[in-house]
Design a protein around this motif. Sequence first.
Motif, short mmCIF file in Angstrom:
data_model
loop_
_atom_site.label_atom_id
_atom_site.label_comp_id
_atom_site.label_asym_id
_atom_site.label_seq_id
_atom_site.Cartn_x
_atom_site.Cartn_y
_atom_site.Cartn_z
N ALA A 18 4.42 6.91 -9.92
CA ALA A 18 3.42 7.77 -10.55
C ALA A 18 2.46 6.94 -11.39
CB ALA A 18 4.11 8.83 -11.42
N VAL A 36 0.12 4.94 -9.07
CA VAL A 36 -0.92 5.69 -8.38
C VAL A 36 -2.01 6.12 -9.38
CG1 VAL A 36 -0.05 8.09 -8.49
CG2 VAL A 36 -1.25 7.31 -6.46
N MET A 37 -1.61 6.44 -10.60
CA MET A 37 -2.63 6.86 -11.58
C MET A 37 -3.50 5.67 -12.00
SD MET A 37 -0.76 9.83 -13.85
CE MET A 37 0.62 8.88 -14.41
N ARG A 38 -2.86 4.50 -12.13
CA ARG A 38 -3.65 3.31 -12.47
C ARG A 38 -4.62 3.00 -11.33
NH1 ARG A 38 -0.23 -1.95 -13.31
NH2 ARG A 38 0.67 -0.73 -15.00
N VAL A 55 -5.91 5.08 -9.17
CA VAL A 55 -6.99 6.08 -9.15
C VAL A 55 -8.03 5.74 -10.21
CG1 VAL A 55 -7.53 8.51 -9.66
CG2 VAL A 55 -5.63 7.95 -8.14
N ASP A 56 -7.57 5.27 -11.38
CA ASP A 56 -8.51 4.85 -12.42
C ASP A 56 -9.41 3.72 -11.93
OD1 ASP A 56 -7.80 6.64 -14.38
OD2 ASP A 56 -6.25 5.35 -15.27
N GLY A 86 -10.61 5.17 -7.62
CA GLY A 86 -10.89 6.56 -7.24
C GLY A 86 -9.95 7.04 -6.15
N LEU A 87 -10.49 7.76 -5.16
CA LEU A 87 -9.67 8.38 -4.11
C LEU A 87 -8.87 7.35 -3.32
CD1 LEU A 87 -11.47 11.37 -2.31
CD2 LEU A 87 -9.28 11.34 -3.51
N VAL A 117 -5.43 6.77 -4.46
CA VAL A 117 -4.41 7.77 -4.15
C VAL A 117 -3.48 7.25 -3.05
CG1 VAL A 117 -4.02 10.09 -3.19
CG2 VAL A 117 -5.83 9.72 -4.87
N VAL A 118 -4.05 6.53 -2.07
CA VAL A 118 -3.23 6.06 -0.95
C VAL A 118 -2.76 4.61 -1.10
CG1 VAL A 118 -4.15 7.71 0.71
CG2 VAL A 118 -5.28 5.49 0.42
N GLY A 138 0.93 4.05 -4.90
CA GLY A 138 2.38 4.18 -4.80
C GLY A 138 3.02 2.95 -4.16
#
Lengths: 143, 118
Positions: B71, B74-76, B78-79, B82-83, B86-87, B90
């Motif tokens: 988690a 993936v949040m880092r 996205v920061d 961006g999108l 997301v992939v 993780g």
Amino acid sequence: MTAKNFEKMVKEASPKSAVFLNSVKAFLVGGAICAVAQVLYNRFEAMGFAKDDAGLIVAAILIVSAILLTALRVYDRIAKFAGAGTIVPITGFANAIAAPAIEHKNEGLVLGVGAKMFVIAGPVIVYGTVASVIVGLIYYFVR
Amino acid sequence: MDIFWAFVIGGAICVIGQILIDLTKLTPARILVFFVVAGCILGGLGIYDRLVDFAGAGASVPLPGFGNLLARGVMRAVDERGLIGVVTGGFTAMAGGVTVAVVFGYFAALVSSPGMKE
């Protein structure tokens, strides 16, 4: 108290006490693994490693140790005693990769070692990845 | 003191797993999946990091800590991206641990034979 009553009493009490005893063993062994990890972590952080790097080094040490103990048939014996205490820590994940890889070696290096390695680790990675993508998507829209 | 709390919280998480195994007949594989997903959700909500702050390895070494790592990763990502993050987040987060486990697991299988007794 008749023998029959006593037998009934033992039957009723034992599953609960078995759960309790198993929990105590899981607590002690699982806690000990985490305490050792904390000692290692403190040491690597004191050596100047960044938090994430120290965490990965400790995880790597635990994983390699668990795989060695698995190959030596020691990990399974500890697991018989400790149950979830050896399954839930990251060492259990490493054991879940190494043990089936060793056991199914006879089925070949590709479909034996290569495939069976992921019998338990595979689902963990699949569901972990899917969960992380969902968390990432939600985070993207709400951050 | 941090070693004490690592012991207590790490042990407590294992007790949850033990009770699930004993009382629900869930297989260990399902317990591991449950813990990783639960850790990932709690990590996404920012709750699990607080447990890590408190218990250190007691929270990060059990499998929910692995989910929390995903988690956080993936949040880092996205920061940063961006999108696309997301992939990538993780897998990037789990890359080190999984690679060590796979490589050493592979060589352990090569050198030891099945059913071998000590």
